[in-house]
Design a protein around this motif. Sequence first.
Motif, PDB file in Angstrom:
ATOM      1  N   ASN A   2     -11.886  -4.886 -58.849  1.00 37.32           N
ATOM      2  CA  ASN A   2     -11.014  -4.099 -57.986  1.00 37.32           C
ATOM      3  C   ASN A   2     -10.521  -2.850 -58.717  1.00 37.32           C
ATOM      4  O   ASN A   2     -10.459  -1.770 -58.144  1.00 37.32           O
ATOM      5  CB  ASN A   2      -9.827  -4.941 -57.527  1.00 37.32           C
ATOM      6  N   LYS A   5     -13.103  -0.106 -58.955  1.00 38.02           N
ATOM      7  CA  LYS A   5     -13.229   0.701 -57.744  1.00 38.02           C
ATOM      8  C   LYS A   5     -12.207   1.827 -57.690  1.00 38.02           C
ATOM      9  O   LYS A   5     -12.420   2.833 -57.021  1.00 38.02           O
ATOM     10  CB  LYS A   5     -13.098  -0.184 -56.502  1.00 38.02           C
ATOM     11  N   LYS A   6     -11.083   1.626 -58.380  1.00 40.50           N
ATOM     12  CA  LYS A   6     -10.060   2.679 -58.402  1.00 40.50           C
ATOM     13  C   LYS A   6     -10.566   3.925 -59.145  1.00 40.50           C
ATOM     14  O   LYS A   6      -9.997   5.002 -59.014  1.00 40.50           O
ATOM     15  CB  LYS A   6      -8.781   2.179 -59.075  1.00 40.50           C
ATOM     16  N   ARG A 219     -13.052   6.210 -50.803  1.00 38.40           N
ATOM     17  CA  ARG A 219     -11.796   6.278 -50.074  1.00 38.40           C
ATOM     18  C   ARG A 219     -10.903   5.055 -50.298  1.00 38.40           C
ATOM     19  O   ARG A 219      -9.739   5.057 -49.896  1.00 38.40           O
ATOM     20  CB  ARG A 219     -12.032   6.488 -48.586  1.00 38.40           C
ATOM     21  N   ASN A 220     -11.448   4.015 -50.946  1.00 41.20           N
ATOM     22  CA  ASN A 220     -10.602   2.846 -51.264  1.00 41.20           C
ATOM     23  C   ASN A 220      -9.409   3.248 -52.112  1.00 41.20           C
ATOM     24  O   ASN A 220      -8.389   2.568 -52.120  1.00 41.20           O
ATOM     25  CB  ASN A 220     -11.420   1.759 -51.970  1.00 41.20           C
ATOM     26  N   TYR A 221      -9.542   4.396 -52.849  1.00 38.72           N
ATOM     27  CA  TYR A 221      -8.437   4.842 -53.692  1.00 38.72           C
ATOM     28  C   TYR A 221      -7.212   5.171 -52.850  1.00 38.72           C
ATOM     29  O   TYR A 221      -6.078   4.861 -53.235  1.00 38.72           O
ATOM     30  CB  TYR A 221      -8.852   6.071 -54.504  1.00 38.72           C
ATOM     31  N   ASP A 223      -6.931   4.240 -49.482  1.00 34.60           N
ATOM     32  CA  ASP A 223      -6.646   3.131 -48.567  1.00 34.60           C
ATOM     33  C   ASP A 223      -5.742   2.100 -49.238  1.00 34.60           C
ATOM     34  O   ASP A 223      -4.870   1.505 -48.593  1.00 34.60           O
ATOM     35  CB  ASP A 223      -7.956   2.466 -48.121  1.00 34.60           C
ATOM     36  N   GLU A 224      -5.994   1.890 -50.529  1.00 30.52           N
ATOM     37  CA  GLU A 224      -5.151   0.982 -51.313  1.00 30.52           C
ATOM     38  C   GLU A 224      -4.716   1.733 -52.573  1.00 30.52           C
ATOM     39  O   GLU A 224      -5.340   1.630 -53.621  1.00 30.52           O
ATOM     40  CB  GLU A 224      -5.923  -0.279 -51.689  1.00 30.52           C
TER      41      GLU A 224
END
Length: 712
Positions: A2, A5-6, A219-221, A223-224
């Motif tokens: 996780n 992914k950042k 975009r996960n950055y 989104d979370e």
Amino acid sequence: MNFYKKLSPFYNLALLYFIVSFTLRIVLLFHPITQSSFTFIESLKIFSFGLLSDFFVFILTSVFLWLYLIFISNSKYNKPYGYIVLAGFLALLLYMASGKSIFDEYGGALPRIILIFVSIKTLLFSLFLFLPKHRNKIRFWLFAFVIFLYVLLILQNAISEFFFWNEFGVKYNFIAVNYLIYTNEVIGNIMQSYPVVPIFSALFIVTGTVTYFIIKKSRNYIDEIPSFNEKLKISTIYAVLFVCSLLAVPGLATTENSKNVFANELQSNGIYKFYLAFQNNKLDYFKFYKTIPNEKAFAILRQDFPAITGNNTLHQVKEDSLEQHKNVVLITIESLSADFMKMYGNEQNITPFLDSLAQKSLLFTNVYAAGNRTVRGLEAVTLCLPPTAGESVVKREDNKNKFSTGSVFLQKGYNVKFMYGGDAFFDNMQDFYTGNGYQIIDKSGFSENEVTFSNVWGVCDEDMYNKAIRIMNAEAKQSKPFFNHIMTVSNHRPFTYPNNKIDIPGNIKSRDGGVKYTDYALQQFFKQAEKQPWYKNTVFVIVADHCASSAGKTELPLDKYRIPALIYTPDMKPEKFNKLISQIDIMPTLFGLLHFDYESKFFGRDVFKSDYQPRAFIATYQDLGLIKDNVLTILSPKQQIKQLQLKLNEKTGISPEFQIHYDEIPLKTENKNLVDETISYYQSASYVLKEKEYQFKNLTDKNKKLYANVHN
């Protein structure tokens, strides 16, 4: 996983940068201008060390991405912190808008840029603060814009590097830094030289497409949003890599040490090369180059100038014959390489007029340009001194009241003018020439009916010559001779010129066409001049400012510095001078032919003097070369010295005096005398400029008035 992914915005953009850089190296490797073959070791270094350079440079240039991402959060909009931060932004905005901020002290565009930046930050913060329901959507589009901007810059830089290589055969250098200053001319040149609309349309389409996929994977950055601890980890990793990059990038640059210049250029990172060029636009010879005691430097120089005393070049030039105060027209032709002319082996017949004029002139067959930019050529024929490190004197702050060809003519009672078909502001020409007693005639002085054709660089050569004829007709009615220095513009990219003048259409933007039109315009000038009453009492000096290209296998490829030069007077007896000479010798030689007596500070020599020692100076903005006794000695920053034996690479069908190609073979044993002589020339030239010993001192009252009239 996780946390990994950042980091996705960083590694996805990095992957794009590596792919683009690798592809660019492949393209440049096989580019026609890359006239070289590469060993396996060189190829390995190009791609392995090149990849490492790209990695570390990306880390350094992603600092703004890190700053943007690290400050993304929701907590800063909570009450009361959000309102406190907004109040701070508003206070800063008012401070910047007051016109009395600390940045206003620097002047220029900086205060406006910072004001715009603070305004945008204040607006965005207000939107996030007062529109919490739309916060995620606004954040997404802002994130998309930042990614789009990085993708655009990566792709745009690759395109820019390609076109710069296409023009100069190197990665970014000093010229690229200059291009940032003269944006109007450069952007105009690009607009007229290349299909800009298709290129940029394709660029934006590709950028949008690539951005879409990177956002999808990154975009996960947003989104979370990472927690404080995760941001701390990201910052720690980035800080370590940033520090390592600061150390690694300069170290990797030192590995660009191949004898093959193309290998070094391909291995290098263009962005870092641009940074180096920006840093090195001012090079203090005494800090960066090999030196000897000043007394020794001038003692060696005294072997060439026995009359000088002390640490200066002041000497008396005396002639036995009566001075001839003929009119003089000096024409420096843009980018006219020697190999454009028939006598040097060109078979395309693109300089028919110059070829014929050369047969009727005093022709210097073995001349080398001092540098690879127009300002170097102008410096060489105006100041007649070797090309010192860094910027040309033309573009330096301390460029006024120098001892110059103009000052010699002024002392002899001449009208002195510099004529240029473009804007003399470009390359600081106006400041330089007005500061040295010349009157300026440039595009701004043309009436509408005097312009038949122009491009971004200025009016076509025919229009400039027509204007020059009118001015000289007026001058001829006065009771004094004239010296007019004309700088041409037509033989320059985009190579546009009036149609129906030559057999190569002006709208196809051909280099051969640019050369042929330049030759045609010169012929038209002489046709008009022959009809004027002043013609038979005029000396015409024609010389190139520099060659069309300076790219080659070595730092200073000799064939890329060989230029044509001639002196023509009606009814003169043709003559060839085959000895090696420098561009800085042209005007002192002319003064000798006119039998001028004068006090001189020139490094340039009258090449017809019995004690003349053949040599020539060639340089980039940092490599300083002396050609003498079939050896090229090169001084480079960090006190580096290289010597190369020159072996003629003879081409069939060309007379010996017009052979221009040489193999440059490293000397096995250093020729110390030539090293010391090279240092002597360049060190003494740097010294007299630095210590203001090259000023036009001791003006007579008459010449003071002449200068005052020019400046007024």
